[in-house]
Design an enzyme around this catalytic site. Structure first.
Site, PDB file in Angstrom:
ATOM      1  N   ASN A  11       0.769  -1.237   0.033  1.00 18.89           N
ATOM      2  CA  ASN A  11       0.043  -0.289   0.133  1.00 18.89           C
ATOM      3  C   ASN A  11       1.032   1.324  -0.082  1.00 18.89           C
ATOM      4  OD1 ASN A  11      -1.441   2.285   1.082  1.00 18.89           O
ATOM      5  ND2 ASN A  11      -3.007   0.910   1.820  1.00 18.89           N
ATOM      6  N   ASP A  13      -0.137   4.526  -0.123  1.00 18.77           N
ATOM      7  CA  ASP A  13      -0.861   5.704   0.432  1.00 18.77           C
ATOM      8  C   ASP A  13       0.203   6.643   1.009  1.00 18.77           C
ATOM      9  OD1 ASP A  13      -2.994   4.529  -0.383  1.00 18.77           O
ATOM     10  OD2 ASP A  13      -3.981   4.280   1.385  1.00 18.77           O
ATOM     11  N   HIS A  14       1.009   6.163   1.747  1.00 19.24           N
ATOM     12  CA  HIS A  14       1.599   7.168   2.802  1.00 19.24           C
ATOM     13  C   HIS A  14       3.036   7.725   1.944  1.00 19.24           C
ATOM     14  CE1 HIS A  14      -1.294   6.557   5.573  1.00 19.24           C
ATOM     15  NE2 HIS A  14      -1.117   5.306   5.724  1.00 19.24           N
ATOM     16  N   ARG A  22       4.059  18.877   1.594  1.00 23.87           N
ATOM     17  CA  ARG A  22       4.569  19.778   0.893  1.00 23.87           C
ATOM     18  C   ARG A  22       4.013  20.425  -0.492  1.00 23.87           C
ATOM     19  NH1 ARG A  22      10.002  21.417   2.396  1.00 23.87           N
ATOM     20  NH2 ARG A  22       9.896  21.072   4.805  1.00 23.87           N
ATOM     21  N   HIS A  47      -5.599   3.802  -1.566  1.00 22.12           N
ATOM     22  CA  HIS A  47      -6.874   4.080  -1.150  1.00 22.12           C
ATOM     23  C   HIS A  47      -7.118   5.645  -1.543  1.00 22.12           C
ATOM     24  CE1 HIS A  47      -9.466   4.446   2.516  1.00 22.12           C
ATOM     25  NE2 HIS A  47     -10.483   4.679   1.609  1.00 22.12           N
ATOM     26  N   ARG A  49      -9.184   8.493  -1.019  1.00 21.46           N
ATOM     27  CA  ARG A  49     -10.147   8.755   0.120  1.00 21.46           C
ATOM     28  C   ARG A  49     -11.125   9.998  -0.456  1.00 21.46           C
ATOM     29  NH1 ARG A  49      -8.973   6.880   5.801  1.00 21.46           N
ATOM     30  NH2 ARG A  49     -10.689   8.151   6.118  1.00 21.46           N
ATOM     31  N   ARG A  53      -6.830  12.886   1.130  1.00 17.58           N
ATOM     32  CA  ARG A  53      -5.583  13.435   1.945  1.00 17.58           C
ATOM     33  C   ARG A  53      -4.127  12.854   1.474  1.00 17.58           C
ATOM     34  NH1 ARG A  53      -7.438  10.337   7.168  1.00 17.58           N
ATOM     35  NH2 ARG A  53      -9.251  11.408   6.879  1.00 17.58           N
ATOM     36  N   HIS A  54      -4.400  11.726   0.786  1.00 12.34           N
ATOM     37  CA  HIS A  54      -3.040  11.106   0.204  1.00 12.34           C
ATOM     38  C   HIS A  54      -3.206  10.698  -1.217  1.00 12.34           C
ATOM     39  CE1 HIS A  54      -5.075   7.475   1.618  1.00 12.34           C
ATOM     40  NE2 HIS A  54      -4.854   7.562   2.938  1.00 12.34           N
ATOM     41  N   GLU A  74      -8.806   0.713  -3.098  1.00 14.17           N
ATOM     42  CA  GLU A  74      -9.594   0.835  -1.943  1.00 14.17           C
ATOM     43  C   GLU A  74     -10.384   1.938  -2.044  1.00 14.17           C
ATOM     44  OE1 GLU A  74      -7.427   0.991   1.771  1.00 14.17           O
ATOM     45  OE2 GLU A  74      -6.362  -0.858   1.235  1.00 14.17           O
ATOM     46  N   THR A 104      -7.049   6.624  10.312  1.00 14.19           N
ATOM     47  CA  THR A 104      -6.946   5.569   9.352  1.00 14.19           C
ATOM     48  C   THR A 104      -8.312   4.699   9.214  1.00 14.19           C
ATOM     49  OG1 THR A 104      -5.563   3.761   8.527  1.00 14.19           O
ATOM     50  CG2 THR A 104      -5.802   3.990  10.813  1.00 14.19           C
ATOM     51  N   THR A 105      -8.588   3.699   8.455  1.00 13.39           N
ATOM     52  CA  THR A 105      -9.609   3.069   8.496  1.00 13.39           C
ATOM     53  C   THR A 105      -9.707   2.031   9.558  1.00 13.39           C
ATOM     54  OG1 THR A 105      -9.217   2.735   6.167  1.00 13.39           O
ATOM     55  CG2 THR A 105     -10.947   1.305   6.909  1.00 13.39           C
ATOM     56  N   GLU A 155     -11.493  -9.071   3.188  1.00  8.75           N
ATOM     57  CA  GLU A 155     -10.018  -8.801   3.753  1.00  8.75           C
ATOM     58  C   GLU A 155     -10.329  -8.669   5.118  1.00  8.75           C
ATOM     59  OE1 GLU A 155      -7.514  -6.032   1.679  1.00  8.75           O
ATOM     60  OE2 GLU A 155      -6.406  -5.549   3.695  1.00  8.75           O
ATOM     61  N   HIS A 198      -3.841  -4.309   7.854  1.00  8.58           N
ATOM     62  CA  HIS A 198      -4.045  -3.277   8.640  1.00  8.58           C
ATOM     63  C   HIS A 198      -3.084  -3.485   9.763  1.00  8.58           C
ATOM     64  CE1 HIS A 198      -5.055   0.494  10.335  1.00  8.58           C
ATOM     65  NE2 HIS A 198      -5.859   0.681   9.180  1.00  8.58           N
ATOM     66  N   GLY A 199      -2.123  -2.361   9.913  1.00  6.58           N
ATOM     67  CA  GLY A 199      -1.164  -2.156  10.969  1.00  6.58           C
ATOM     68  C   GLY A 199      -0.253  -3.567  10.906  1.00  6.58           C
ATOM     69  N   GLY A 220       0.810  -1.468   4.303  1.00  6.19           N
ATOM     70  CA  GLY A 220       1.477  -0.082   4.003  1.00  6.19           C
ATOM     71  C   GLY A 220       2.232   0.779   4.944  1.00  6.19           C
ATOM     72  N   HIS A 221       1.545   1.158   6.021  1.00  9.76           N
ATOM     73  CA  HIS A 221       2.136   2.045   6.780  1.00  9.76           C
ATOM     74  C   HIS A 221       3.620   1.786   7.285  1.00  9.76           C
ATOM     75  CE1 HIS A 221       2.683   4.353  10.582  1.00  9.76           C
ATOM     76  NE2 HIS A 221       2.326   5.480   9.730  1.00  9.76           N
TER      77      HIS A 221
END
Ligand code: PXP
Length: 248
Positions: A11, A13-14, A22, A47, A49, A53-54, A74, A104-105, A155, A198-199, A220-221
């Site tokens: 993922n 996203d981040h 920036r 994702h 959103r 936001r990302h 997503e 986050t989700t 999932e 997730h996580g 991802g994160h």
């Protein structure tokens, strides 16, 4: 790939979160996605959103153009997102709950309560060939509902397990893991393909990767965070190694 191969969806996203801090074009999530592919990702997850936001709309356009591996798109179950998915027809669409105020989700989708609405929502996505996945908690009721509405994939949300582990609550972590194990087997017995995510981190991935019914992990994160220290390619390679070790 063999049927037992555990796929890794990275993922990105981040990468976009850092870029957007920036407001410019750097770092480019597409570059990260191509690097992740080269490092052994079996798919890329992004994702879009509602508040952008990302990941941006242009990122999704770009991913659809440059990726050689499948895109797992997503999105929340909204008309706007459905239109975007129907235009792009990504390999997979993962329906997630979305609240503007969350970081986050946070939880899984409430499928059981929204069965009719979701069944109508996913039908056109399936018709254009997207594999529809529903992001849910390890809860029998939600799994049964996901099956009834015609999803091909679920999932399982691993956040509660990972949070308990991170917060030093081993009994809770063990209980959450057991629920994930049981519900992976249950979903599989209904004919659903099982994914999880997730996580997840290097410390938490292996027990989940070891469940034989789980076919894909989306991470991802942690990977993007770890790439600050190791670089993206080694960070992904180490996750891949841990997954393969757990599977073996
Ligand atoms: N799977 C789903 C459905 C998600 O919503 C997310 C977070 O966007 C992930 C996996 C990846 O979670 P994390 O970034 O915590 O690894």
């Amino acid at each position: 790939m063999s049927d037992t191969h555990l796929r890794l969806g990275v993922n990105i996203d981040h990468v976009a979160t850092v870029r957007n801090a920036r407001g410019g074009a750097y770092p480019d999530p597409l570059r990260a996605a191509k690097l992740a592919e080269e490092a052994g990702a079996d798919g890329i997850t992004a994702h879009l959103r509602e508040d952008r936001r990302h990941i941006s709309d242009a990122d999704i356009d770009g991913l659809m153009e440059v990726l050689s591996v499948p895109l797992n798109f997503e999105m929340a179950a909204t008309d706007e997102m459905q239109k975007i998915a129907l235009r792009h027809k990504p390999h997979a669409v993962c329906i997630v709950p979305e609240k503007r105020e969350e970081r986050t989700t946070e939880g899984g989708l409430e499928v059981a309560r929204e069965e009719n609405k979701l069944a109508h929502f996913i039908a056109p996505l399936r018709d254009v060939g997207c594999r529809v996945s529903i992001f849910i908690a390890a809860d029998r009721r939600q799994i049964e509902a996901a099956h009834r509405i015609g999803a091909e994939v679920i999932e399982l949300h691993t956040g509660a397990y990972c949070d308990a582990h991170a917060e030093g609550r081993p009994n809770d972590a063990a209980r959450e893991l057991e629920a994930l194990r049981e519900m992976s087997a249950f979903a599989h017995s209904l004919g659903l393909e099982v994914h999880a995510g997730h996580g997840l981190t290097y410390d938490t991935v292996q027990p989940v990767a070891a469940f034989p019914e789980v076919r894909e992990l989306n991470i991802g994160h942690f990977l993007i965070g770890e790439s600050i220290f190791l670089g993206l390619t080694p960070a992904i390679s180490e996750m891949r190694r841990l997954m393969d070790e757990a599977r073996a």
